[in-house]
Design an enzyme around this catalytic site. Structure first.
Site, PDB file in Angstrom:
ATOM      1  N   SER B  11    -111.517 -96.486  -0.979  1.00 26.37           N
ATOM      2  CA  SER B  11    -110.268 -96.352  -1.723  1.00 26.37           C
ATOM      3  C   SER B  11    -109.840 -94.893  -1.768  1.00 26.37           C
ATOM      4  O   SER B  11    -110.661 -93.996  -1.590  1.00 26.37           O
ATOM      5  CB  SER B  11    -110.436 -96.877  -3.153  1.00 26.37           C
ATOM      6  OG  SER B  11    -109.320 -96.502  -3.938  1.00 26.37           O
ATOM      7  N   HIS B  12    -108.558 -94.674  -2.024  1.00 28.27           N
ATOM      8  CA  HIS B  12    -108.056 -93.316  -2.194  1.00 28.27           C
ATOM      9  C   HIS B  12    -108.554 -92.678  -3.483  1.00 28.27           C
ATOM     10  O   HIS B  12    -108.466 -91.469  -3.660  1.00 28.27           O
ATOM     11  CB  HIS B  12    -106.520 -93.322  -2.209  1.00 28.27           C
ATOM     12  CG  HIS B  12    -105.927 -93.372  -0.838  1.00 28.27           C
ATOM     13  ND1 HIS B  12    -106.103 -94.427   0.000  1.00 28.27           N
ATOM     14  CD2 HIS B  12    -105.175 -92.465  -0.167  1.00 28.27           C
ATOM     15  CE1 HIS B  12    -105.464 -94.185   1.140  1.00 28.27           C
ATOM     16  NE2 HIS B  12    -104.895 -93.004   1.065  1.00 28.27           N
ATOM     17  N   VAL B  13    -109.021 -93.518  -4.410  1.00 27.09           N
ATOM     18  CA  VAL B  13    -109.444 -92.999  -5.717  1.00 27.09           C
ATOM     19  C   VAL B  13    -110.885 -93.441  -5.953  1.00 27.09           C
ATOM     20  O   VAL B  13    -111.213 -94.626  -5.841  1.00 27.09           O
ATOM     21  CB  VAL B  13    -108.521 -93.547  -6.835  1.00 27.09           C
ATOM     22  CG1 VAL B  13    -108.997 -93.093  -8.206  1.00 27.09           C
ATOM     23  CG2 VAL B  13    -107.082 -93.095  -6.600  1.00 27.09           C
ATOM     24  N   GLY B  45    -107.314 -89.409  -2.041  1.00 29.95           N
ATOM     25  CA  GLY B  45    -107.278 -89.380  -0.580  1.00 29.95           C
ATOM     26  C   GLY B  45    -108.535 -90.060  -0.066  1.00 29.95           C
ATOM     27  O   GLY B  45    -109.317 -90.599  -0.851  1.00 29.95           O
ATOM     28  N   SER B  71    -103.926 -95.086   5.226  1.00 30.37           N
ATOM     29  CA  SER B  71    -104.627 -93.920   5.762  1.00 30.37           C
ATOM     30  C   SER B  71    -106.140 -94.053   5.593  1.00 30.37           C
ATOM     31  O   SER B  71    -106.916 -93.461   6.337  1.00 30.37           O
ATOM     32  CB  SER B  71    -104.108 -92.620   5.152  1.00 30.37           C
ATOM     33  OG  SER B  71    -104.083 -92.702   3.759  1.00 30.37           O
TER      34      SER B  71
END
Lengths: 195, 125
Positions: B11-13, B45, B71
């Protein structure tokens, strides 16, 4: 000047533009994305510069591979794997040829393969594709870059974070297209594109 | 390592990834579930390096990966290309896909049947 030196020079120009325009890139990204394009790329180019200072290069392949891997590791956002894949593809291609249009054409392939993007989707590809076409024709100049960049404004994003906004993405310049414009401007300025 | 497959959540977080693991652990206590959330500095990110290291840290050779946004997928793709392990990236809704998979792995359901069941949850290309 040797090709490797020109490319290093070009990357210096690119780093400076990215770093100087960090806030502007963040601002473009805030409008349609997550607002960190300038910060992410600035972190990436700083790490590349650190690497380039420690190392000397006598061939393009090693240079591109190092730039690519550092960008992949350090950028943090989508632009890390995208710019990174461009350089890693160019590293492979440079073993066959150091011709500028064939190098950047493989760079573009690296990006489209990684991001599964085509032209018209409001991404960095919308600058890379026309710039690579112009390089093949020997007609790349500032006006080609400017008009490619400007064309992203009226596009509706269908790839990347901006695609979640749908029609609301229209009317904004794509941040990845803007950083890509800096990339191609740097090539022109450093004379990489001169025969 | 009590199951043949490991599960990786990207995950981004960081807390999104660890929160989802907490949810999955409740139904799949014998399945190895690991997370690679956020960047190395703890920002929002994803990190290619963190994903690669986490993939390598599995005892299992076959790893099923779930991710939140595009991403994360790109970094996962790159890490997959560079590892010897057998890594599969599932394009399902992050929570539902990972939850269904973990529950079924816990119940020793064969992978083909799991994939069939989660195919309805595919929302990303």
């Amino acid at each position: 000047m040797a090709q490797t030196e020109k490319w290093i020079k070009s990357f210096e120009h690119f780093s400076k533009k990215i770093t100087d325009e960090k806030s502007f890139l963040n601002e473009l990204d805030s409008a349609i994305g997550d607002g960190d394009h300038g910060s992410n790329l600035t972190r990436g180019v700083a790490a590349v510069n650190e690497k380039l200072e420690q190392q000397s290069y006598d061939n393009l392949s090693d240079l591109f591979k190092d730039i690519g891997m550092v960008l992949v590791s350090k950028v943090g956002g989508a632009s890390g794997p995208l710019y990174g894949s461009a350089f890693i593809s160019m590293a492979k291609q440079s073993k066959e040829s150091d011709d500028i249009s064939s190098l950047l054409s493989s760079g573009l392939d690296g990006i489209t393969k990684r991001g599964k993007a085509e032209t018209g989707e409001k991404t960095m590809v919308d600058v890379w594709a026309p710039a690579v076409d112009a390089l093949k024709e020997g007609t790349l100049d500032q006006s080609v870059i400017d008009s490619a960049l400007e064309s992203t404004k009226d596009m509706k994003a269908t790839k990347g974070r901006a695609s979640y906004l749908g029609d609301r993405s229209i009317g904004h310049i794509d941040p990845g297209a803007q950083s890509s414009a800096y990339f191609f401007e740097s090539l022109l300025e450093a004379g990489v594109t001169d025969e | 390592m009590s199951k043949s497959y490991g599960v990786l959540l990207v995950s981004h977080v960081e807390r999104v990834a660890t929160g989802l693991k907490q949810l999955l652990d409740q139904v799949a206590s014998d399945v190895t579930i690991k997370t690679a959330g956020g960047t190395e500095d703890g920002d929002v990110g994803t990190s290619f390096d963190l994903i690669s290291e986490t993939l390598e840290s599995f005892e299992e050779d076959h790893i099923l990966c779930f991710y939140d946004l595009g991403s994360a997928k790109m970094n996962l793709d790159m890490a997959t290309e560079m590892t010897e392990k057998n890594v599969e990236i599932l394009n399902t809704a992050f929570i539902e896909g990972a939850y269904t998979t973990a529950s079924l792995l816990q119940a020793d359901v064969p992978l083909d049947n799991i994939k069939e069941q989660i195919s309805k949850l595919v929302i990303k290309e």
